[in-house]
Design a protein around this motif. Structure first.
Motif, PDB file in Angstrom:
ATOM      1  N   HIS A   6      -2.147 -10.690   4.877  1.00  0.00           N
ATOM      2  CA  HIS A   6      -2.192 -10.060   3.295  1.00  0.00           C
ATOM      3  C   HIS A   6      -3.743 -10.086   2.961  1.00  0.00           C
ATOM      4  N   CYS A   7      -3.881  -9.202   1.845  1.00  0.00           N
ATOM      5  CA  CYS A   7      -5.154  -9.161   1.304  1.00  0.00           C
ATOM      6  C   CYS A   7      -5.938 -10.354   1.061  1.00  0.00           C
TER       7      CYS A   7
ATOM      8  N   ALA B  39      -1.353 -11.471  -3.562  1.00  0.00           N
ATOM      9  CA  ALA B  39      -0.873 -12.313  -2.448  1.00  0.00           C
ATOM     10  C   ALA B  39      -1.551 -13.551  -2.452  1.00  0.00           C
TER      11      ALA B  39
ATOM     12  N   PRO C 290       0.669  -1.204   0.092  1.00  0.00           N
ATOM     13  CA  PRO C 290       0.134   0.067  -0.018  1.00  0.00           C
ATOM     14  C   PRO C 290       0.748   1.134   0.063  1.00  0.00           C
TER      15      PRO C 290
HETATM   16 FE1  FES Z   1      -0.281  -6.545   1.316  1.00  0.00          FE
HETATM   17 FE2  FES Z   1      -2.433  -6.425  -0.317  1.00  0.00          FE
HETATM   18  S1  FES Z   1      -1.456  -4.769   0.559  1.00  0.00           S
HETATM   19  S2  FES Z   1      -1.250  -8.001   0.250  1.00  0.00           S
END
Ligand code: FES
Length: 579
Positions: free
Chosen positions: A202-203, A209, A95
């Protein structure tokens, strides 16, 4: 590969013995300085030294649990008779890094390679998850080819807001479009903002990810099936200590990445990518990883038009659910068990077993999140490869996240020269655009970006959003976040900055997209294009110093995985020259 747990090496064979077990002045220094760190000879002499390469950073919230997890991994290493050493490496927090983490994937890969080469390490635990960290660490470790195991960060917990579930990126984009369209207020949007990322990890959409950790899993680089364990789940800590124990066994058994990363393993990864409806970024990363493993792979291998693999994971952005649901539905092994006939079950994993053996206990729970083959989310592969006069070296589209009616479309180009131009003009009420137009963004490729930023999901013009338009054909030489969606053509190669045909498009030109035919054409006479080519400015020279200079001088185009030409392959000694 030696069966799990069967020692093959002796203590004298350990690479670290070159540092610790010599009766030289330098051997004395290595032992003295390890003593300085509080360890006695009993702690490390004759034991495998296990590097724990952690991508923890305060600027990477996806990895904020890594300090605790390092302790869990160390516990496992000690239990198995190894000597754990934590080595912090560059964290690529998606990000916050500008212009893009894509500029730094190869930087981290090179760092991992060099840190392994120069230190007394016998085996390594690679801790990654946030998008580029996974391929970067695997690329570096594959080049060095010491025993390595990948520990995935795990997805964050599902976001919840007003009875709705929120998925990273996917729902931010959706609700931001609604804010622009005036259907929700600023304070409602702010409230949603607070609810979308509730934990470490993670997302939790099927973004880059989740895709890349799943691919590391099916490639055989992590303990089988662990990629979807949610980051805060206690089972994630268990997985870490188990990985710590296993890497010690792998050193004794001499299990190395290139034994696992075979053509069969990459074939399995391609099938899995399609069935996940995974991120388009995986195309670039798999090409680069295969390059490091010495496995021939090219863009044509991603074309599954003749070999349909259905999308079975009903996960956003292609589907409805999120990674926590995927985990509870049985996770990756459950998905793979539906794909047995398309997989090479003889491929080996770091646990010393074949994929077929690892699938023995797979259990798919319910039909909703991981669909049976008879009820796919999408009947054919989620990704498609395009070629044509606008993309002679190829482009990709995630058709499972696109609007079906736009997959065959011809429209007038509306061209933006870069992100700044796009930002300045997209909402201009006088912009000559309608819903049939094709939005084109250029100078956003590997050199033009630089680093090929994730700008590919161009925002729609406000005046069209207000009319209810929610998708249009968009084309660029950029990448797109795996959490994004829409009829978005990406990775156009060669990029505009090196004089690719994208640099020749003018407002009003007709562009034809035909996904089923794999075509992307600029419908302009060659004589006119030749005139434009003459008038075009010289190709972008790239940056003038430091890493950016190295990157722009050596980065390869998207169809070749965007690795640096000087890092390709796996030749050369891994050992430092001096004792
Ligand atoms: Fe880290 Fe999406 S911001 S995996």
């Amino acid at each position: 590969m030696t069966a799990a747990g069967l020692p093959k090496k002796t203590a004298q064979d350990l690479r670290s013995a070159r540092w610790y077990a010599t009766d030289t002045r330098m051997g004395h220094t290595h032992r003295q300085r390890t003593s300085q760190a509080g360890y006695s000879r009993d702690d490390y002499l004759g034991k495998p030294v296990i590097g724990i390469f952690s991508t923890w950073s305060d600027l990477n919230p996806c990895h904020m649990h890594f300090r605790d997890r390092v302790a869990d991994i160390k516990r496992g290493v000690w239990q198995a008779g190894g000597f754990p050493v934590e080595v912090p490496v560059t964290s690529l927090g998606e990000p916050f890094m500008k212009p893009t983490t894509g500029l730094y994937r190869n930087f981290l890969a090179m760092e991992v390679e060099e840190m392994l080469r120069c230190h007394p390490i016998d085996g390594v635990v690679l801790m990654g998850g946030c998008d580029k960290t996974t391929p970067a660490m695997i690329m570096g470790a594959t080049t060095v080819n010491l025993p390595a195991i990948f520990v995935p960060a795990g997805p964050m917990l599902t976001g919840r807001w007003r009875g709705e579930t929120l998925g990273s990126g996917t729902d931010t984009s959706k609700w931001f479009a609604e804010l622009k369209a005036g259907t929700i207020s600023r304070s409602e949007f702010d409230d949603m903002e607070q609810a979308g990322a509730r934990s470490a990890g993670h997302c939790m959409t099927m973004g880059t990810a989740s895709t890349m950790t799943a691919l590391a899993d099916v490639l055989g680089l992590s303990l089988p099936g662990v990629s979807s364990i949610p980051a805060p789940d206690s089972r994630h800590a268990h997985m870490c200590s188990h990985s710590g124990r296993r890497i010690v066994e792998m050193v004794w058994s001499d299990v190395r990445p290139r034994q696992v990363l075979t053509r069969a393993a990459f074939g399995n990864a391609l099938v899995t990518l399609m069935a996940l409806g995974g991120s388009t970024n995986a195309v670039i990363h798999l090409l680069a990883m295969a390059g490091r493993a010495g496995v021939p792979l090219n863009l044509a291998d991603f074309d599954f038009q003749q070999r349909p693999i259905p999308v079975l994971a009903d996960i956003r952005p292609s589907g409805k659910y999120l990674m926590e649901d995927f985990f509870h539905a049985g996770g990756l092994l459950a998905l793979l068990s539906e794909l047995r006939e398309d997989l090479d079950l003889t491929a080996l994993a770091v646990n010393g077993q074949t994929l077929g053996e690892n699938l023995a206990g797979a259990l798919r729970v319910g039909d909703e999140v991981i669909r049976p083959r008879s009820q796919p989310v999408y009947p054919s592969a989620g990704l498609a490869v395009l070629r044509g006069t606008l993309a002679p070296d190829g482009a990709v589209i995630k058709r499972s996240a696109a609007t079906a009616s736009l997959l065959r479309h011809t429209g007038r180009a509306v061209v933006f020269e870069g992100l700044e131009d796009l930002t300045n003009r997209i909402d201009d009420p006088t912009l000559d655009v309608d819903e049939s137009s094709v939005l084109v963004l250029r100078n956003a490729g590997p050199i033009g970006g630089p680093g090929m930023p994730e700008w590919g999901m161009l925002p729609l013009p406000r005046k069209l959003l207000e009319k209810g338009v929610r998708d249009m054909v968009r084309i660029s030489d950029a990448r797109m976040s795996g959490t994004h969606y829409g009829t978005v053509v990406l990775h156009v190669a060669p990029e505009a900055a090196v004089g690719g045909p994208l640099s020749l498009v003018r407002d009003g030109d007709l562009i034809e997209l035909d996904v089923a035919a794999g075509k992307l054409d600029l419908l302009v006479d060659e004589a006119i294009l030749a005139e434009r080519r003459q008038a075009n400015p010289l190709p972008n020279p790239g940056a003038n110093r430091g890493w950016r200079r190295i990157f722009s001088d050596h980065v390869l185009q998207a169809d070749q995985g965007c690795d640096l030409d000087l890092l390709l392959g796996n030749e050369g000694s891994i050992e430092p020259e001096i004792n």
